[in-house]
Design an enzyme around this catalytic site. Structure first.
Site, mmCIF file in Angstrom:
data_model
loop_
_atom_site.group_PDB
_atom_site.id
_atom_site.type_symbol
_atom_site.label_atom_id
_atom_site.label_comp_id
_atom_site.label_asym_id
_atom_site.label_seq_id
_atom_site.Cartn_x
_atom_site.Cartn_y
_atom_site.Cartn_z
ATOM 1 N N ASP A 129 1.522 -1.655 -8.480
ATOM 2 C CA ASP A 129 2.776 -1.848 -9.210
ATOM 3 C C ASP A 129 3.727 -0.668 -9.070
ATOM 4 O O ASP A 129 4.913 -0.789 -9.364
ATOM 5 C CB ASP A 129 2.478 -1.970 -10.718
ATOM 6 C CG ASP A 129 2.056 -3.363 -11.108
ATOM 7 O OD1 ASP A 129 2.415 -4.316 -10.406
ATOM 8 O OD2 ASP A 129 1.367 -3.486 -12.141
HETATM 9 C C1 GLC Z 1 2.817 1.020 -15.040
HETATM 10 C C2 GLC Z 1 1.398 1.453 -14.782
HETATM 11 C C3 GLC Z 1 0.675 0.480 -13.931
HETATM 12 C C4 GLC Z 1 0.832 -0.884 -14.501
HETATM 13 C C5 GLC Z 1 2.308 -1.230 -14.735
HETATM 14 C C6 GLC Z 1 2.421 -2.586 -15.364
HETATM 15 O O1 GLC Z 1 3.524 0.982 -13.873
HETATM 16 O O2 GLC Z 1 1.340 2.698 -14.168
HETATM 17 O O3 GLC Z 1 -0.668 0.839 -13.823
HETATM 18 O O4 GLC Z 1 0.275 -1.809 -13.640
HETATM 19 O O5 GLC Z 1 2.874 -0.278 -15.554
HETATM 20 O O6 GLC Z 1 3.657 -2.830 -15.896
HETATM 21 C C1 GLC Z 2 -2.447 -2.389 -13.466
HETATM 22 C C2 GLC Z 2 -1.941 -3.806 -13.347
HETATM 23 C C3 GLC Z 2 -2.324 -4.446 -12.050
HETATM 24 C C4 GLC Z 2 -1.972 -3.551 -10.907
HETATM 25 C C5 GLC Z 2 -2.564 -2.164 -11.074
HETATM 26 C C6 GLC Z 2 -2.121 -1.207 -10.012
HETATM 27 O O1 GLC Z 2 -3.829 -2.394 -13.674
HETATM 28 O O2 GLC Z 2 -2.415 -4.598 -14.404
HETATM 29 O O3 GLC Z 2 -1.689 -5.682 -11.900
HETATM 30 O O4 GLC Z 2 -2.434 -4.161 -9.734
HETATM 31 O O5 GLC Z 2 -2.155 -1.634 -12.321
HETATM 32 O O6 GLC Z 2 -0.802 -0.829 -10.142
#
Ligand code: GLC
Ligand code: GLC
Length: 833
Positions: free
Chosen positions: A496
């Site tokens: 993400d």
């Molecule tokens: C933030 C977190 C990430 C998560 C995302 C979801 O970017 O660092 O881990 O998946 O929020 O919104």
């Molecule tokens: C968080 C989110 C997941 C994403 C991950 C890496 O765990 O829930 O959707 O893939 O972060 O950013």
């Protein structure tokens, strides 16, 4: 230091001191009514949706930590010297120096007990199967030599349903709180929370007590006293409730019960907290009044105020979990492996399946619903336990898919409607659906699911067979290829925080929802690998379904993408991560920072890319990529996400470079990715390495370093601080993480090698060379497989005896109809090697 121990025979983790480094929590409820409960009774409850239907309040990130819970106070009503002393048998919130303390977290229940001033008090909290309520069984024993006169006070603070509104909209909320209290001498005391019931809600909460009440409170300020706090409520301190009735402000539920216990005497008090809905036309009794119609709720309450019924419900919960866990049990030479597979990892998979990333002590239950990619992956570790629920989930997820094949990034559990609240256009999202459906088909053989009509974007009239959704998922990628022929990344892929189109320079702006570049340049090698994996999976599905031409077509697409990865996705010693908005490489030795990323190494090898290559570096080589992971990314605490960590903010990379080095996506040990490497190592045949990586993040194996690890030793956390962080080895964000499902898949299907396929159960263990063998029981499509693996030499070759007869290869064919047990003897390795 250790804060407790595993009691494997009871499937419990026993916490032996209350002041754990963080609240160590558990979940109550399996299906629609849920609760979070910490080792000191902190936490809250909700019906289906932690944001929209929250029953009780919790104060995240408060001081002291873990504020708000299922509180019980015991007060000594005299005679001196103890008269007037009071305490919380769960330690919080009064925090007296208890003489004994233990918290047993079990599967769907938590029991917290302690002794103070010669009074033992044990509370067991659980949600009976199929009910929208929780039971608190409090057992008080007098270990003194004389009579004890005690007061018991319960307390919960009600949430005004929508947890977001509850925490923000005080100008309204301070005026809407309403309760009803039934506290006659002849019936048990029930407190009803009915804010907004007068208007559009047809649901209310109830909090009942099995004993005659000495009093009650429903207004927080009365119970606590002016400027009072949970550790010293005025009602408890003075030993008498105020019988307050909440009008506005902050409704609570508190019962007051007086007890007189002879030396050695034990008494039980049962509290029941629950949620109930009335039909719109039967909300009020008498009709036209504003009083709740209690005719349907009273029988439910009465049933669970009965000790015999409560014991039976608890026994049913235990039996339910015995059955669920019985689907896969192993006995291996390594206790951490056996314990996690047999109990805790499977249990965590249930919780992640139920709640995705919505409600933990690190996910507030407000920001996120059911993630599309998250839920599809969570299903991989859950499908063998309750396949019918996995089926329903697949159909719910697919119904939020868009006609383009794209997906909303999440949907709200209460409404099952997709929304863009945390962004949209994550280009990996749709591909995960194919993997989830593949796993479901392999587990169940239920091919009918592919013909289920499923709408797009929940639009009536748009229904197409589920199979059509899967095809569109693949097409979505093919419709969005970039300059190198690799998939465009969109908002982000699995990571993400790798935001190649965001370019955000506004403080506080969300990286996931900010305006993006047009997105026609930045490409993801990760999505390419995921596409190859998914296209091969869909080809398998199509072939099995009797569509060989389609299967061929998907295989051709997979092969084409594979050759693009070979041409443009290989950096010489590892797979590249991406191309950015200027078509510059990300995750390459050419980069100043972020030269190698873990995700493409895992997913590309899982997709079968580079398995046959030589080691000269001109073509992708799985072995070489994994060797690079071992050299550059593996630490004693797990495999970090990238190296070198980003030491400053890069506008063109986004959130990944917003984290200080070693945390989260910026070179943290983002545990979700570790099992991909375990699987990849198993695929290339290295059982020693695969299992070594497995143990590095295995929570049970990390129990002995509890002061460093800090999170619960019975569940995975999302992240362990990486080697660049000052707190390297510290875990964070426990419970709701894709790590649970993927580790379960890695250990059970790839390392232990017991793998459902379309045609039957495949058995191909890739375990450490020093393992003499292991035993497993797997219930698969109604048949119990008793599997006994004996190592006869080094290596991974297997010779299978099925019910005493040798068979070729790895695949145990499905037995004839009617046969319910199959014995499989596996000779592992080659004698003499
Ligand atoms: C933030 C977190 C990430 C998560 C995302 C979801 O970017 O660092 O881990 O998946 O929020 O919104
Ligand atoms: C968080 C989110 C997941 C994403 C991950 C890496 O765990 O829930 O959707 O893939 O972060 O950013």
């Amino acid at each position: 230091m250790r804060y407790g121990f595993f009691d494997d025979s009871r499937r419990e983790y026993v916490i032996t001191r209350p002041d754990t480094p963080l609240p160590w929590i558990n979940y109550l409820g399996n299906k629609s009514y849920f609760g979070l409960v910490s080792n000191t009774a902190g936490g809250y409850s909700f019906y289906r949706d932690a944001r929209l239907r929250r029953l009780t309040r919790y104060r995240y990130n408060n001081v002291p930590t873990d504020t708000g819970g299922r509180y019980i106070y015991v007060r000594d009503d005299g005679p001196p010297p103890a008269a007037g002393e009071y305490w919380s048998p769960t330690w919080q919130p009064a925090r007296r120096p208890l003489e004994t303390y233990s918290c047993r977290h079990g599967l769907g229940y938590t029991a917290i007990g302690s002794t103070y001033l010669g009074i033992e008090a044990q509370t067991r909290y659980f949600v009976p199967l199929g009910e929208n309520l929780e039971v608190w069984q409090l057992i008080v024993t007098n270990h003194r030599e004389n009579v004890a006169r005690l007061s018991v006070f319960s307390c919960v603070e009600f949430c005004l349903w929508d947890a977001w509104d509850d925490a923000t909209n005080f100008q309204r909320n301070f005026s809407i709180g309403e309760v009803e209290v039934d506290a006659n001498d002849d019936s048990p005391g029930v407190i009803y929370h009915k804010s907004e019931y007068r208007e559009r809600r047809n649901h209310f909460a109830f909090f009942a007590c099995s004993e005659p009440l000495a009093g009650f409170d429903t207004q927080r300020e009365d119970f606590l006293g002016p400027y009072g706090s949970w550790d010293s409520p005025a009602a408890v301190a003075r030993g008498c409730s105020f019988n307050s009735v909440a009008h506005g402000w902050a409704p609570i539920g508190s019962h007051h019960v007086r007890l007189e216990l002879q030396p050695g005497e034990t008494r039980q008090i049962i509290f029941v907290l629950g949620y109930h809905e009335n039909p719109d036309e039967e909300k009020f009794d008498p009709p036209g009044s504003q009083q709740i119609d209690k005719r349907t709720v009273r029988p439910i309450i009465d049933r669970y105020l009965d000790a015999g019924n409560v014991e039976a419900a608890f026994a049913a919960l235990r039996a339910y979990w015995d059955e669920l866990l019985g689907v896969f049990q192993v006995e291996t030479p390594d206790i951490h492996t056996s314990r996690m597979v047999n109990i805790w990892n499977a249990y965590q998979c249930m919780v992640t399946f139920n709640l995705s990333r919505s409600a933990s002590f690190f996910e507030s239950g407000i920001g996120r619903g059911m993630g599309f990619r998250d839920s599809n992956q969570d299903l991989l570790g859950f499908v063998h336990m309750v396949p019918e629920r996995a089926r329903e989930r697949i159909l719910d997820l697919a119904a939020t898919q868009l006609e383009s094949g794209g997906a909303y990034h999440q949907y709200q559990p209460l409404t099952k409607r997709g929304n863009d609240a945390v962004g949209g256009g994550f280009n990996d999202d749709p591909l995960w659906l194919i993997l989830a459906v593949g796993a479901y088909l392999k587990e169940t053989g239920d091919w009918s699911i592919l013909d289920e009509p499923v709408p797009y974007d929940n639009r009536p009239g748009s229904e197409q067979p589920l199979y059509d959704h899967l095809e569109r998922s693949l097409r979505y990628t093919l419709d969005r290829l970039g300059p190198h022929g690799l998939p465009l990344i969109g908002r982000a892929d699995w990571n993400d925080c790798l935001n190649l189109n965001t370019f955000s320079s506004t403080p506080g702006e969300s990286f996931q929802t900010a305006d993006t570049k047009d997105g026609t340049t930045a490409e993801s090698v990760f999505i390419a690998g995921l596409f190859v994996l998914a296209a091969k999976e869909l080809a398998g599905i199509a072939r099995w379904r009797g569509s060989p031409q389609e299967a061929d077509r998907f295989e051709v697409e997979a092969a084409k993408m594979e050759s693009v990865v070979c041409q443009h996705g290989w950096d010489g010693d590892w797979f590249l991560r991406a191309y950015d908005d200027r078509s510059h490489k990300v995750g390459s030795r050419e980069c100043a920072e972020g030269q190698i990323f873990v995700e493409p190494q895992g997913i590309c090898v899982m997709a079968g890319i580079g398995l046959d290559a030589g080691l000269d570096g001109s073509q992708p080589s799985a072995k070489k990529a994994l060797a690079s992971v071992g050299e550059q990314l593996a630490t004693a605490h797990g495999i970090v996400l990238l190296q070198p960590a980003y030491t400053r903010y890069y506008l063109h990379l986004g959130e990944i470079s917003s984290y200080p080095p070693g945390y989260k996506e910026n070179a943290g040990i983002f545990c979700h990715t570790n099992p991909w490497i375990m699987i990849a190592e198993a695929i290339v045949g290295d059982g020693d390495r695969a299992h070594d990586y497995y143990l590095r993040i295995n929570p049970s194996a990390r129990e002995k370093i509890g002061d460093l690890h800090r999170c619960e030793p019975y569940v995975y956390a999302q992240m362990i601080a990486g080697s660049d962080a000052p707190t390297h080895g510290e875990a964070k964000n426990s419970w709701l993480t894709g790590t649970a499902a993927w580790n379960y898949v890695a250990i059970t299907q790839w390392i232990l090698g017991i793998r459902p396929t379309f045609d039957g159960l495949e058995i191909a263990p890739i375990v450490p060379n020093d393992w003499p063998g292991f035993e497993a029981t797997r219930i698969f499509r109604g048949v119990t497989y008793r599997i006994s693996v004996d190592r006869v030499g080094r290596g991974n070759s297997v010779a299978l005896l099925v019910d005493g007869s040798p068979i070729e290869g790895h695949l145990v064919p499905l037995p004839p109809l009617g046969q319910t047990e199959v014995m499989v003897n596996v000779a592992l390795g080659r004698a003499g090697d």
